[in-house]
Design an enzyme around this catalytic site. Sequence first.
Site, PDB file in Angstrom:
ATOM      1  N   CYS A 162       0.804  -1.231   0.000  1.00  0.00           N
ATOM      2  CA  CYS A 162       0.000   0.000   0.000  1.00  0.00           C
ATOM      3  C   CYS A 162       0.838   1.283   0.000  1.00  0.00           C
ATOM      4  O   CYS A 162       0.286   2.372  -0.135  1.00  0.00           O
ATOM      5  CB  CYS A 162      -0.955  -0.003   1.187  1.00  0.00           C
ATOM      6  SG  CYS A 162      -1.925  -1.519   1.291  1.00  0.00           S
ATOM      7  N   HIS A 293      -2.952   7.633   6.601  1.00  0.00           N
ATOM      8  CA  HIS A 293      -3.187   6.378   5.884  1.00  0.00           C
ATOM      9  C   HIS A 293      -4.629   5.937   6.140  1.00  0.00           C
ATOM     10  O   HIS A 293      -5.334   5.562   5.211  1.00  0.00           O
ATOM     11  CB  HIS A 293      -2.189   5.321   6.341  1.00  0.00           C
ATOM     12  CG  HIS A 293      -2.258   4.051   5.571  1.00  0.00           C
ATOM     13  ND1 HIS A 293      -2.096   4.003   4.210  1.00  0.00           N
ATOM     14  CD2 HIS A 293      -2.477   2.767   5.975  1.00  0.00           C
ATOM     15  CE1 HIS A 293      -2.208   2.746   3.792  1.00  0.00           C
ATOM     16  NE2 HIS A 293      -2.446   1.982   4.841  1.00  0.00           N
ATOM     17  N   HIS A 327      -9.783   2.009  -0.398  1.00  0.00           N
ATOM     18  CA  HIS A 327      -8.334   1.813  -0.353  1.00  0.00           C
ATOM     19  C   HIS A 327      -7.877   1.324  -1.722  1.00  0.00           C
ATOM     20  O   HIS A 327      -8.163   0.193  -2.118  1.00  0.00           O
ATOM     21  CB  HIS A 327      -7.989   0.790   0.721  1.00  0.00           C
ATOM     22  CG  HIS A 327      -6.530   0.718   1.051  1.00  0.00           C
ATOM     23  ND1 HIS A 327      -5.550   1.249   0.231  1.00  0.00           N
ATOM     24  CD2 HIS A 327      -5.865   0.189   2.112  1.00  0.00           C
ATOM     25  CE1 HIS A 327      -4.370   1.042   0.772  1.00  0.00           C
ATOM     26  NE2 HIS A 327      -4.540   0.395   1.914  1.00  0.00           N
TER      27      HIS A 327
END
Length: 402
Positions: A162, A293, A327
């Site tokens: 990620c 995040h 995401h």
Amino acid sequence: MKKRVLVTGMGIISAAGDNLTENFDSLHQARTGIGKAVHFRSRYADQLPFGECRPGNEMLKAWLGLEQSRGYTRTCLLASAAFEEAVRHAGLAPELISSPDTAFISASTVGGMCLTDQLYHDANLRSEGSEYLEAYGAAAHTMRLIERYRITGFTDTVNTACSSSANAILLGARLIASGRARRAIVGGVDSLAKYTVNGFNALKILSEEPCKPFDEFRDGLNLGEGAAYLVLEAEEDAASKTTYAEICGYGNSNDAFHPSAMSAEGTGAILSMQQAVRTAGIGFDEVSYVNAHGTGTPNNDEVELFALKSVFEKVPPFSSTKSYTGHTLGAAGAVEAIFSILSIMHSKLFPCLHLTRPIHEAPQPVAVLTSGVAVNYVLSNSFGFGGNCTSLLIGRVQQPVA
């Protein structure tokens, strides 16, 4: 002498919009793109919300003039759409894109494995060999763009989960700052795939509702898809151009704790944030906003809050824009870097969506759109599986010193 690295172009496609203007409009209107998937075929498509991009593959091909193309996965198409907007936004002529001193660094986690079923059939010799045999790797979209734009400079494809596209930005900025490149096109892409949906579902971290980062009752994340690219240029090459922000600092670290969870001590997150601020040469109290995040999982949000409290004497305003897009995995770092730049450009703080009860006894995230604020420096966090943590320090463009 270290060169300044300026952003001269941006391109993006996400669940929040098909281009830069539409993405900003969704942020400004506090409008999520998370909902029912239309194009993604999976047993979970009717059960879970996703951050799916609006155009289907045929529409993307028509936009890009690729109607007759073969072997373009959805990952390749999304990357092409964002790349094309970025270079157009920066006014990069074809000869500059293909110049040896222009680097291209992209990122992806799933790559062509978005065609999970087709990959299974091809890999197990259950087909006669499809048009996608060369498209399954993480770098397939990079190779497509290299071929289409005749890129001859330094190229690379990053996969650090990620944090992938944040690391692509970091690498591009370092190449320019050290004089190894004059400009760099950096970013990443990921598309929805059974491969990733099934994997995240096995971890029991997919929410059945739109995600609510930093909420007391958060219960997981929503997977999304998208692509985003930034054009970075050395200060002397950007002198006559419109510039949107400066990549001032960056940090990368690893807490080496667990394949899919962050350590309670937030070691990697703390180190990456500290490095980003220190390499920028500013004080911690000068950070205006943190684009967190903020996945909406119990582990991530708790650890990130702990890390923020450890790094800052007074935690700056912060929020997670994953509540708009889901995401986007390998694309997340670049998507959120662009959102951070939009925050700087428009002097706005974009709120967490779906927030009903912030985590008890913790710093409170931005809950409503805040306008007219001085956003001079934004810290954008991207924390990946395996503990790979990257933070970017993005600043308002300052006038050169006389």
